[in-house]
Design an enzyme around this catalytic site. Sequence first.
Site, PDB file in Angstrom:
ATOM      1  N   ASP A   1       2.598   0.548   2.326  1.00 17.10           N
ATOM      2  CA  ASP A   1       2.146   0.255   3.479  1.00 17.10           C
ATOM      3  C   ASP A   1       3.005  -0.461   4.489  1.00 17.10           C
ATOM      4  O   ASP A   1       3.739  -1.570   4.115  1.00 17.10           O
ATOM      5  CB  ASP A   1       0.824  -0.826   3.177  1.00 17.10           C
ATOM      6  CG  ASP A   1      -0.112  -0.894   4.350  1.00 17.10           C
ATOM      7  OD1 ASP A   1       0.449  -1.190   5.675  1.00 17.10           O
ATOM      8  OD2 ASP A   1      -1.400  -0.941   4.328  1.00 17.10           O
TER       9      ASP A   1
ATOM     10  N   HIS B   1      -0.787   3.221   5.864  1.00 21.16           N
ATOM     11  CA  HIS B   1      -1.550   2.051   6.004  1.00 21.16           C
ATOM     12  C   HIS B   1      -3.025   2.037   5.642  1.00 21.16           C
ATOM     13  O   HIS B   1      -3.978   2.676   6.223  1.00 21.16           O
ATOM     14  CB  HIS B   1      -1.407   1.890   7.441  1.00 21.16           C
ATOM     15  CG  HIS B   1      -2.049   0.464   8.036  1.00 21.16           C
ATOM     16  ND1 HIS B   1      -1.765  -0.918   7.404  1.00 21.16           N
ATOM     17  CD2 HIS B   1      -2.877   0.135   8.969  1.00 21.16           C
ATOM     18  CE1 HIS B   1      -2.398  -1.686   7.555  1.00 21.16           C
ATOM     19  NE2 HIS B   1      -2.973  -1.333   9.079  1.00 21.16           N
TER      20      HIS B   1
ATOM     21  N   SER C   1      -6.969  -3.672   7.426  1.00 19.04           N
ATOM     22  CA  SER C   1      -6.028  -4.339   8.140  1.00 19.04           C
ATOM     23  C   SER C   1      -6.445  -5.620   8.579  1.00 19.04           C
ATOM     24  O   SER C   1      -6.800  -6.464   7.861  1.00 19.04           O
ATOM     25  CB  SER C   1      -5.597  -3.211   9.373  1.00 19.04           C
ATOM     26  OG  SER C   1      -4.327  -3.552   9.963  1.00 19.04           O
TER      27      SER C   1
END
Length: 531
Positions: free
Chosen positions: A470, A500, A243
């Site tokens: 995602d 994610h 991320s």
Amino acid sequence: MSSSIRTIRARALVSAAVVVALTAVAGCNDDGGSKNGKGGKDKASEAPSASGLPSSLTEQKLNWKSCPAPTTLQGAGDAPGSEWQCSTMRVPLDYAKPDGATIDLALIRSEATDQSKRIGSLIFNFGGPGGSGVSTLPGFGADYQRLRARYDLVSFDPRGVGESAGVTCLSDKEADASDAVDGSPDDAAELAAATADQKNFVDACEKNSAKVLPHVDTVSAARDMDLMRQVLGDKKLHYFGISYGTELGGVYAHLYPKNVGRAVFDAVVDPTEDPERGNFGQAKGFQLALDNYLKDCAKKGLTCPLGSDPDKAEKTIISLLKRLDKNPLPTRSGRELTQDQAVGGIAAALYSKDSWQYLTMGLTEALQAKQGNILLLMSDSMAGRDENGHYSNIGPANVAINCVDDKQRYTVADVKAKLPEYRKASPVFGEFLAWGMLSCQDWPVAGKTDHPEVSAPGSAPILVVGNTGDPATPYEGARKMAKGLGEGVGVELTNKGEGHGAYNGGSKCTTAVVDDYLLNGKVPADGKVCS
């Protein structure tokens, strides 16, 4: 994604704490010296040398001890097992003044199990920005056991996060009151309340954390990682960024291309987007994930509280949210589930396909029992609130890091101009993410860049993993990151899946490719696809 206009801004929300909370409801050498065939030393791309730092920092020895339980700022919880050790490392508060004031970064590690084949340290950043690596890594340690055979698994609280000079703003009671403020104002009175809440938050941050606010930027965090590399005794930085951790890794690669060892970016931030486009991308990403959930739920027949028609199911959710805007649902805690918290709870469940079952449970409870317990719990996980009403500092850190990084400052007029586009992109999430453009309004520190610089000529190959479903860092960002890193550096791997992040997300192919690269130095063909 919570009720406040400031915390909706989530360019790359941390997923690790969300998943934990939801499950609680129910060519390289062994020293990592990658050979990329790019020729000799290029002084123009040399890293800013950490040799400019005083020896008291570059030669410091880490005092590893048994880890205590994570603190409230780190997210609380139980102490990790005996295989984990913790320490602190001193870094300059301001790299422009390397002999000046220092702060301590909190570190955690688990040593490699096969010391005879040890490659080095593998440093993790789980995202946010604002996620505590010290509290997160042990919870996912089992996922990385194969990597631990040859690496010391290492993570840290980046500057401004957790116990690394963590940014603090509101008290717990003040944070609860702020969370109850409508983050998608419908009229002038609600807008006035939201902007007043934002100003109150900013003033509290400046009052409690003025010393560190100018220095929690991503470039400084990347410089911290290179000092960490040296102090840990590694010639190269071996890295696993997730991320926002991919943005941090890209910035590191730009600053220190010759120091990059084996690096993996998963759930990739698009480095070309400004904050507004990032929010818009998330609106589309979360909507895509919700659509995929609704199709999956529809297939389950009577066990799906939304029925067998995905389009009607979405309208049911929208209708629920409209009712909650005026009439929040009760919970066992005595708190109420507001519209904004319901949106946050839905978003939290979309971070992992494994969490879809909890979304079904939460929606069933809200629609049939008229209770908001499960959705509120999921919303709290996003906001960093524990069951005792204490908040971690993920929210303040997220805002502080984003706002010192990004030059852009948006106005109410900017939001109103974009609202139609956002609503069209996502009838459920669009409006909330549009208002999130105001998250840096009145921030006391100017932003530094238009977007992160990630070009890394001369770097070893970096494996960039994009997941097609995602929600928080849409798939397109992986291709943009791979291109931004440069030809021969960014190597793209596509995972056809939900959630994610892709590693250990259910695809044996993706996990095997990543492990083979990190453990054996085998770089896959650029553009490889895993299902």
